[in-house]
Design a protein around this motif. Structure first.
Motif, short mmCIF file in Angstrom:
data_model
loop_
_atom_site.label_atom_id
_atom_site.label_comp_id
_atom_site.label_asym_id
_atom_site.label_seq_id
_atom_site.Cartn_x
_atom_site.Cartn_y
_atom_site.Cartn_z
N ILE A 75 18.82 3.64 -14.97
CA ILE A 75 18.43 5.02 -14.92
C ILE A 75 19.69 5.97 -15.12
O ILE A 75 19.42 7.06 -15.88
CB ILE A 75 17.64 5.40 -13.97
CG1 ILE A 75 16.05 4.72 -13.89
CG2 ILE A 75 17.17 7.00 -13.64
CD1 ILE A 75 15.44 5.07 -15.20
N SER A 76 20.74 5.60 -14.39
CA SER A 76 21.82 6.44 -14.52
C SER A 76 22.38 6.50 -16.10
O SER A 76 23.05 7.51 -16.52
CB SER A 76 22.82 6.31 -13.59
OG SER A 76 23.47 5.05 -13.78
N LEU A 77 22.30 5.35 -16.76
CA LEU A 77 22.81 5.26 -17.99
C LEU A 77 22.04 6.63 -18.89
O LEU A 77 22.46 7.02 -19.89
CB LEU A 77 22.65 4.15 -18.57
CG LEU A 77 23.46 2.98 -18.10
CD1 LEU A 77 23.23 1.63 -18.64
CD2 LEU A 77 25.00 3.16 -18.52
N TYR A 78 20.84 6.57 -18.59
CA TYR A 78 20.02 7.45 -19.19
C TYR A 78 20.21 9.06 -18.93
O TYR A 78 20.74 9.87 -19.49
CB TYR A 78 18.53 7.41 -19.11
CG TYR A 78 17.93 6.44 -19.80
CD1 TYR A 78 18.59 5.59 -20.76
CD2 TYR A 78 16.80 5.75 -19.00
CE1 TYR A 78 17.94 4.63 -21.20
CE2 TYR A 78 16.23 4.71 -19.66
CZ TYR A 78 16.68 3.78 -20.69
OH TYR A 78 16.09 2.93 -21.36
N ARG A 79 20.59 9.24 -17.37
CA ARG A 79 20.82 10.68 -17.04
C ARG A 79 22.21 11.04 -17.47
O ARG A 79 22.48 12.32 -17.89
CB ARG A 79 20.78 10.72 -15.50
CG ARG A 79 21.04 12.02 -14.78
CD ARG A 79 20.98 12.04 -13.41
NE ARG A 79 21.91 10.83 -12.62
CZ ARG A 79 23.02 10.99 -12.55
NH1 ARG A 79 23.75 12.13 -13.05
NH2 ARG A 79 23.92 10.17 -12.33
N GLU A 80 23.04 10.20 -17.44
CA GLU A 80 24.55 10.43 -17.80
C GLU A 80 24.79 10.49 -19.33
O GLU A 80 25.76 10.91 -19.92
CB GLU A 80 25.47 9.50 -17.39
CG GLU A 80 25.25 9.63 -15.64
CD GLU A 80 26.09 8.28 -15.18
OE1 GLU A 80 26.82 7.51 -15.97
OE2 GLU A 80 26.32 8.14 -13.82
N LYS A 81 23.81 10.38 -20.04
CA LYS A 81 23.69 10.16 -21.60
C LYS A 81 24.81 9.32 -22.21
O LYS A 81 25.44 9.45 -23.07
CB LYS A 81 23.83 11.61 -22.05
CG LYS A 81 22.87 12.52 -21.68
CD LYS A 81 22.91 13.87 -22.19
CE LYS A 81 21.96 14.90 -21.66
NZ LYS A 81 21.97 16.28 -22.51
N LYS A 82 24.83 8.08 -21.46
CA LYS A 82 25.68 7.11 -21.94
C LYS A 82 25.11 6.14 -22.85
O LYS A 82 25.98 5.41 -23.42
CB LYS A 82 26.52 6.39 -20.63
CG LYS A 82 27.40 7.29 -19.87
CD LYS A 82 28.22 6.42 -18.86
CE LYS A 82 29.18 7.39 -18.21
NZ LYS A 82 29.94 6.51 -17.10
N ALA A 83 23.91 5.81 -22.75
CA ALA A 83 23.16 4.78 -23.37
C ALA A 83 22.53 5.47 -24.46
O ALA A 83 21.79 6.59 -24.54
CB ALA A 83 22.35 3.82 -22.36
N VAL A 84 22.30 4.74 -25.46
CA VAL A 84 21.25 4.82 -26.60
C VAL A 84 20.04 4.20 -26.05
O VAL A 84 19.96 2.94 -25.74
CB VAL A 84 21.65 4.14 -27.88
CG1 VAL A 84 20.62 4.34 -29.11
CG2 VAL A 84 23.21 4.83 -28.33
N ARG A 85 19.06 5.13 -26.16
CA ARG A 85 17.79 4.81 -25.69
C ARG A 85 16.66 4.48 -26.57
O ARG A 85 16.65 5.28 -27.57
CB ARG A 85 17.01 5.64 -24.78
CG ARG A 85 15.74 5.34 -23.90
CD ARG A 85 15.30 6.50 -22.94
NE ARG A 85 14.26 5.85 -22.24
CZ ARG A 85 13.35 6.68 -21.57
NH1 ARG A 85 13.68 8.06 -21.59
NH2 ARG A 85 12.31 6.12 -20.92
N ALA A 86 15.87 3.29 -26.71
CA ALA A 86 14.96 3.09 -27.72
C ALA A 86 13.67 2.56 -26.93
O ALA A 86 13.35 2.09 -25.92
CB ALA A 86 15.34 1.98 -28.69
N PHE A 87 12.55 2.49 -27.73
CA PHE A 87 11.27 1.96 -27.50
C PHE A 87 11.35 0.43 -28.35
O PHE A 87 11.74 0.34 -29.57
CB PHE A 87 10.04 2.81 -27.68
CG PHE A 87 9.08 2.98 -26.67
CD1 PHE A 87 9.75 2.71 -25.19
CD2 PHE A 87 7.88 3.46 -26.98
CE1 PHE A 87 8.90 2.98 -24.19
CE2 PHE A 87 7.10 3.96 -25.99
CZ PHE A 87 7.57 3.45 -24.68
N MET A 88 10.62 -0.39 -27.81
CA MET A 88 10.76 -1.76 -28.69
C MET A 88 9.33 -2.63 -28.58
O MET A 88 8.61 -2.42 -27.58
CB MET A 88 11.55 -2.85 -28.12
CG MET A 88 11.66 -4.07 -28.70
SD MET A 88 13.14 -5.02 -28.23
CE MET A 88 12.81 -5.69 -26.54
#
Length: 468
Positions: A75-88
């Motif tokens: 979740i922190s990867l999302y909050r910190e905008k460090k990860a590219v997020r996708a739906f699969m």
């Protein structure tokens, strides 16, 4: 025209959707990206929380925050905008609802196969698994898991077999591949005293210059000069919640994050890099049993492996980290507005999983003893009638759930437990839900917002500069 014909011939045709096989339709709607960009990743760490519904990710984060005062790394990867997020989209070749073999094969072989198959198409042809491709390209490769190393998810990255159930055969299929690290459970598939053919698979691996580790200490002392086979349990490894309260397990059985750290240590100095698959396999097993404490604490343990992978990647700068699941399972969630916070906090008092509780019941266990056992192990007192109901199922052994050889009443205990925790389940089976997918590091820019599971195969190849 009757209503169903209108829907069939009118509405769907107006939307431009033909009534072909469902997975074929998905293939038409969600075409792979045309990006041909080549990434610069030297290494890949692919982490899979098997059977993780979105509610599982949510509740594990809530529990981590309330119990340990920290959010999950995912979740922190999302909050910190460090990860590219996708739906699969996770469908298999023959069903919108995939199993782990077909889902891992979609990543591993780059094509959808029927449920139950490992990189074997319906016509009998094979798709070369991705770890074989990376090994042939000169990289070190490996898999670590909390279930048997011969199980569907690691196997889908490694071998081809028409049946995921052929685990004794899969153990032998691993041998000529000379993969660098293979660690998890599954002693019964390697031990000659437990195999039906009495073949000593351990001896074969030792003859092939493998280090064999059967305890955490042996794993930690392993050197990177030789490949390693680590097997730390007869079948799957213990649930995290049980291991946290069992000194013997803590001394002998490595956690998923410990296996991940050791594997990275063994492969990180290889000049051509490495590719590692990490699986939190017992998240899926807990979901099949509606075992919420088994589920949430194993999800937190998986997240600790994610943290270690990201920690390495942040320092290394050359590592693509992919974090996802192969499918949802059970679709659990925290429900109800009245006292749901207080009820959910009960998990902070848990010492044992439902699996541990139900396996402790003996033929002479009384209702009073069962009530006491649950109160000690999980912090709440069921009623005398609920205890009698649970014990009655030991006379007929009619319980469901995929990983339930003894047919214990997992579903009933899960339903009883819901009244005390406010966590409810939708099923004991896989779901067709689209799932979370995150990518960090070089190559993550290749990720589209919505992907088909097979697209990750080429993404990994492209990210490392290998020919697709």
């Amino acid at each position: 025209m009757i209503r169903r014909d209108f829907i069939k011939n009118g509405t769907l045709s107006a939307l431009g959707i033909s009534l072909v096989g469902t997975t074929e339709t998905f293939g038409q709607l969600f075409t792979p990206s045309n990006k041909d960009t080549i990434g610069t990743a030297k290494n890949i760490i692919f982490l899979v929380s098997d059977g993780m519904s979105s509610g599982t990710l949510t509740m594990a984060n809530l529990l981590s925050n309330r119990m340990y005062g920290r959010e999950s790394r995912w979740i922190s990867l999302y909050r910190e905008k460090k990860a590219v997020r996708a739906f699969m989209d996770t469908a298999s070749a023959d069903s919108m609802v995939t199993d782990s073999a077909a889902s891992s094969s979609a990543w591993g072989g780059g094509k959808r196969v029927n449920n139950g198959s490992l990189n074997v198409n319906a016509d009998g042809s094979h798709n070369t698994p991705i770890l074989q491709k990376f090994k042939n390209a000169g990289k070190k490769v490996g898999c670590v898991t909390t279930v048997p190393i011969t199980h569907a998810t690691p196997a889908g990255f490694c071998i081809c077999n028409k049946s995921r159930n052929s685990q004794a055969e899969i153990a032998l299929q691993y041998l000529p591949l000379q993969f660098d690290v293979m660690m998890g459970g599954g002693d019964k598939y390697f031990n000659p005293t437990k195999r039906s053919d009495k073949v000593d698979v351990y001896a074969k691996f030792e003859k092939a210059s493998y280090q064999i580790a059967k305890t955490k200490a042996q794993m930690l002392s392993a050197k990177n000069q030789k490949p390693i086979l680590g097997v730390f349990g007869n079948d799957a490894l213990p649930f995290t919640i049980d291991q946290l309260h069992d000194k013997n397990h803590q001394e002998l059985v490595p956690t998923l994050s410990e296996m991940t750290v050791k594997t990275i240590e063994l492969m990180k100095d290889h000049p051509n890099g490495f590719v590692l698959q990490v699986e939190g396999g017992k998240v899926d097993w807990a979901a099949h049993s509606n075992d919420t404490s088994g589920l949430l604490f194993d999800q937190i343990a998986f997240d600790q492996a994610v943290e270690k992978a990201i920690e390495f990647a942040e320092k290394d700068k050359n590592t693509l980290v992919i974090v996802t699941t192969d499918h949802g399972n059970g679709n659990p969630g925290l429900f109800g507005e009245d006292n749901s916070d207080q009820k959910f906090d009960l998990f902070q008092k848990f010492k044992h999983s439902n699996e541990w509780i139900l396996n402790e019941v003996k033929p002479n266990t009384s209702p009073a003893s069962l009530i006491e056992m649950i109160q000690h192990g999980q912090g709440y007192a069921i009623s005398n009638e609920q205890a009698k109901d649970l014990l009655s199922h030991y006379q007929k052994l009619d319980g469901g759930g995929l990983y339930n050889a003894r047919k214990l009443p997992f579903e009933l205990l899960g339903k009883i437990q819901s009244n005390y925790t406010s966590v409810y389940w939708g099923s004991m089976d896989h779901s067709a839900d689209y799932v979370e997918l995150a990518a960090y590091g070089p190559g993550s820019e290749l990720m589209e917002p919505f992907v088909r599971n097979t697209e990750l195969h080429n993404l990994m190849l492209n990210a490392t500069g290998l020919k697709v």
